[in-house]
Design an enzyme around this catalytic site. Structure first.
Site, PDB file in Angstrom:
ATOM      1  CG  ASP A   1     -40.529 -18.274 -16.444  1.00 34.24           C
ATOM      2  OD1 ASP A   1     -41.557 -17.941 -15.842  1.00 34.24           O
ATOM      3  OD2 ASP A   1     -40.061 -19.428 -16.414  1.00 34.24           O
TER       4      ASP A   1
ATOM      5  NE  ARG B   1     -35.789 -21.048 -18.051  1.00 32.64           N
ATOM      6  CZ  ARG B   1     -37.031 -20.996 -17.593  1.00 32.64           C
ATOM      7  NH1 ARG B   1     -37.742 -22.102 -17.488  1.00 32.64           N
ATOM      8  NH2 ARG B   1     -37.576 -19.852 -17.245  1.00 32.64           N
TER       9      ARG B   1
ATOM     10  N   GLY C   1     -43.552 -25.188  -8.749  1.00 33.44           N
ATOM     11  CA  GLY C   1     -44.060 -24.139  -7.853  1.00 33.44           C
ATOM     12  C   GLY C   1     -43.703 -22.729  -8.254  1.00 33.44           C
ATOM     13  N   GLY C   2     -43.279 -22.537  -9.511  1.00 31.02           N
ATOM     14  CA  GLY C   2     -42.965 -21.181  -9.954  1.00 31.02           C
ATOM     15  C   GLY C   2     -41.897 -20.557  -9.090  1.00 31.02           C
TER      16      GLY C   2
ATOM     17  CD  GLU D   1     -40.699 -22.247 -19.279  1.00 31.02           C
ATOM     18  OE1 GLU D   1     -40.840 -21.887 -18.103  1.00 31.02           O
ATOM     19  OE2 GLU D   1     -41.133 -23.325 -19.719  1.00 31.02           O
TER      20      GLU D   1
ATOM     21  CB  THR E   1     -41.696 -26.365 -16.582  1.00 33.26           C
ATOM     22  OG1 THR E   1     -42.949 -25.753 -16.343  1.00 33.26           O
ATOM     23  CG2 THR E   1     -40.740 -25.335 -17.155  1.00 33.26           C
TER      24      THR E   1
ATOM     25  CB  THR F   1     -42.960 -26.866 -13.095  1.00 31.13           C
ATOM     26  OG1 THR F   1     -43.059 -25.616 -13.734  1.00 31.13           O
ATOM     27  CG2 THR F   1     -41.533 -27.331 -13.145  1.00 31.13           C
TER      28      THR F   1
HETATM   29  O1  DON Z   1     -38.752 -21.861 -14.792  1.00 30.85           O
HETATM   30  C1  DON Z   1     -39.487 -21.389 -13.943  1.00 30.85           C
HETATM   31  O2  DON Z   1     -39.084 -20.885 -12.932  1.00 30.85           O
HETATM   32  C2  DON Z   1     -40.990 -21.477 -14.144  1.00 30.85           C
HETATM   33  N1  DON Z   1     -41.293 -21.498 -15.549  1.00 30.85           N
HETATM   34  C3  DON Z   1     -41.513 -22.690 -13.429  1.00 30.85           C
HETATM   35  C4  DON Z   1     -43.008 -22.813 -13.535  1.00 30.85           C
HETATM   36  C5  DON Z   1     -43.608 -23.670 -12.496  1.00 30.85           C
HETATM   37  O3  DON Z   1     -42.959 -24.177 -11.624  1.00 30.85           O
HETATM   38  C6  DON Z   1     -45.068 -23.825 -12.556  1.00 30.85           C
HETATM   39  N2  DON Z   1     -45.485 -24.929 -11.704  1.00 30.85           N
HETATM   40  N3  DON Z   1     -45.880 -25.034 -10.651  1.00 30.85           N
END
Ligand code: DON
Length: 579
Positions: A420, A103, A470-471, A417, A396, A378
């Site tokens: 986050d 990451r 899905g965040g 990113e 992602t 993602t």
């Molecule tokens: O790492 C994470 O939790 C987020 N950056 C993921 C982002 C994500 O799943 C967006 N897509 N649907």
């Protein structure tokens, strides 16, 4: 309150509510794909073909995962990437497992308050758009470490299909075109991104048109030839650093030179005799999936039924408690001490169950943390090979097309990113997550993730490979697919397609997928004190594999296909391919 009493209450509630246990309402799903030697499930059909070809050529699941990772960077540019980062969970044929954390990391010049104005207020869009939003990318280092340590084939072999699709182009289908159309305005703001992803007339490429990415082909070819140095120590890093400096970013050459993949011990737990292997911090995913499963293990979900008010009640309450922990206690393990063993303790889950009122919704404000939510792209892919090696990868750019910027000449979309991280305790991020100090910005730190590439095993053998974008909902999407298979007897496709619910502590509401619950169930839940949000449409596209049959019933009966693959029916261009 002891479990027996709780079970009785639950059972009596079922009768009172006159709901039908063991049945549920969801649309018919297509049949899962079948395979006897291998299965590749990705969000883009060409990438699935690339993975299957690698398996057929004698590559293992890790080789296929590496080739798919590079292929998606070309044919699924909204999320597939070499300018972002991700996680790979591997469960080897001998039952051992490992986890690669590739990451993004915060740049060395990052500061805790870098997204706040002089009054301490978050600057709108600063952590999402443009170079200041970019974390140091990890995908190239991660894919290469996976290949070197655990793959069998050469880098050149695994990267050739991606280079081909970038150089020669590929024809967009409906799903591909939709993702470009949705982000056209954003991409138009960066001339280098617009030159690649928009036509000369400024419109996005449409169905049946060919997207060619010559700069990306050249970057991939350089990596194929020279390995990670081509990205982290050569012209690619130079170009990104130059563009960043010119356009308000803080990336510097040492950020790239110092990037290192972490190989970590995955998080493991058991659920009704199944062994779950998933992502450890800096992801919250595995810990929080396990915490929720530990709580749910004390309820007879199978009896209560999929989608019943009682099932939704206990699931939401388990999610509420687990997401407070997620948002307050977890962060990059090199910077904070994560209370993983406490959160995974079955006794801790029992304490949570004891606090759940069987008849009433909890209140998030009552659960303020002991110390202190994510656009939307993602991608997750699941792979298993003939030997039984299982690989789950979620990677992602964070938001769709990441920060929406490409450094001139590289063809590489960069992530956003950094969003986050906690910009300020109490301020929600792109996914509505309200996070705390453990996830504050620090140089070289990795932002807390929800990505949850997961492998489930039973009796020492692989049982399920699963994960999703899905965040903040990645965790509950992955969890619900597991529960749908194990508790509700759904086949792998149904388990992924079934309507979803989600709760993340704050905001204190239950997100329900459209038509996910019957009007009677909605009324029952409202009567218990729940606030339902039926409008929100952000649900990820899971990709899963079940081993030995398409469902538990078929596995028990015998005679099912060895590998059963399912791409979410919500995914517009994905495919499950077996052979
Ligand atoms: O790492 C994470 O939790 C987020 N950056 C993921 C982002 C994500 O799943 C967006 N897509 N649907």
């Amino acid at each position: 309150m002891p479990l027996t009493r709780r079970t009785l209450i639950a059972a009596s509630l079922s009768i009172t509510f006159a709901l039908a246990p063991l049945t549920s309402v969801f649309a018919a799903s297509p049949a899962p794909a079948k395979g006897e030697h291998g299965m590749v499930v990705t969000a883009q059909h060409l990438a699935s073909e690339v993975g299957i070809e690698v398996l057929k050529k004698g590559g293992n699941a890790v080789d296929a995962a590496v080739a798919v990772g590079y292929a998606l960077a070309v044919v699924y540019p909204n999320a597939g990437n070499i300018g972002g980062g991700g996680f790979m969970t591997i469960r080897f044929k001998d039952g051992k497992s490992t986890f690669l954390d590739f990451r993004e990391r915060a740049p060395l010049a990052a500061t805790k308050t870098m997204y706040l104005d002089k009054d301490g207020k978050p600057v709108k869009g600063a952590s999402l758009d443009g170079y200041l939003a970019v974390g140091v990318p990890g995908s190239v280092a991660g894919l290469e470490m996976a290949r070197e340590k655990y793959g069998k084939l050469s880098r050149q072999d695994l990267m050739a299909p991606a280079i081909g699709y970038a150089r020669e182009g590929f024809i967009l289908n409906q799903g591909d075109a939709a993702s470009f159309a949705g982000s056209a305005d954003r991409l138009a703001k960066d001339p280098a991104a617009a030159a690649i992803f928009l036509k000369p007339d400024g419109k996005p490429y449409g169905i049946g048109e060919r997207l060619v990415q010559p700069d990306l082909a050249a970057s991939l070819a350089a990596i194929s030839e020279r390995g990670t140095d081509a990205f982290y120590k050569g012209a690619i890093a130079d170009a990104i650093v130059k563009a960043s400096g010119a356009k308000g970013g803080i990336l510097a050459k040492p950020d790239f030179e110092q990037y290192a993949v972490r190989e970590l011990k995955p998080v493991t737990c058991t659920y009704r005799g199944y062994e779950i292997t998933s992502s450890p911090p800096p992801s919250s995913g595995g810990v929080i999936i396990c915490e929720i499963l530990n709580v749910l293990e004390g309820y007879p979900l199978s009896y209560l039924g999929a989608g019943s008010a009682e099932t939704v009640h206990v699931m939401v309450e388990a999610m509420r408690y687990a997401y407070v922990d997620r948002n307050s206690a977890l962060g990059d393990p090199d910077f904070v001490v994560n209370p993983v063993s406490k959160l995974l303790d079955k006794a801790y889950a029992r304490d949570i169950r004891d606090k759940i009122d069987p008849f009433r919704a909890g209140v998030s404000q009552d659960l303020m943390p002991k110390g202190f939510g994510e656009s939307k792209e993602t991608t997750h892919y699941s792979i298993i090979d003939d030997e039984g090696n299982a690989v789950a990868v979620t990677y992602t750019l964070n938001g769709s097309f990441g920060a929406g910027v490409v450094a001139d000449g590289t063809g590489i979309l960069l992530n956003n990113e950094m969003d986050d991280f906690t910009q300020k305790p109490g301020v929600p991020n792109l996914y509505g997550l309200v996070q705390g100090e453990a996830n504050a910005i620090q140089p070289k730190k990795t932002p807390l993730s929800s990505m949850s590439p997961t492998v489930v095993a039973k009796d020492g053998k692989p049982f399920m490979v699963i994960g999703s974008p899905g965040g903040s909902r990645i965790i509950t999407i992955t969890l619900e697919a597991i529960v749908n298979v194990i508790d509700h007897g759904m086949n792998i496709q149904e388990a992924i397609d079934a309507p979803r619910i989600h709760h993340q502590w704050l905001p204190d509401k239950v997100y329900v997928e459209p038509f996910g619950l019957s009007p009677d169930t909605e009324k029952l839940l409202a009567g218990m004190g729940y606030h339902l949000d039926l409008a929100d449409q952000t649900w990820g596209q899971a990709a899963g594999i079940l081993v030995g049959g398409k469902s538990l019933a078929e596995i028990e009966k015998g005679g099912g296909a060895r590998y059963n693959g399912a791409i979410d029916s919500r995914a517009a261009s994905g495919e499950a391919l077996g052979y």
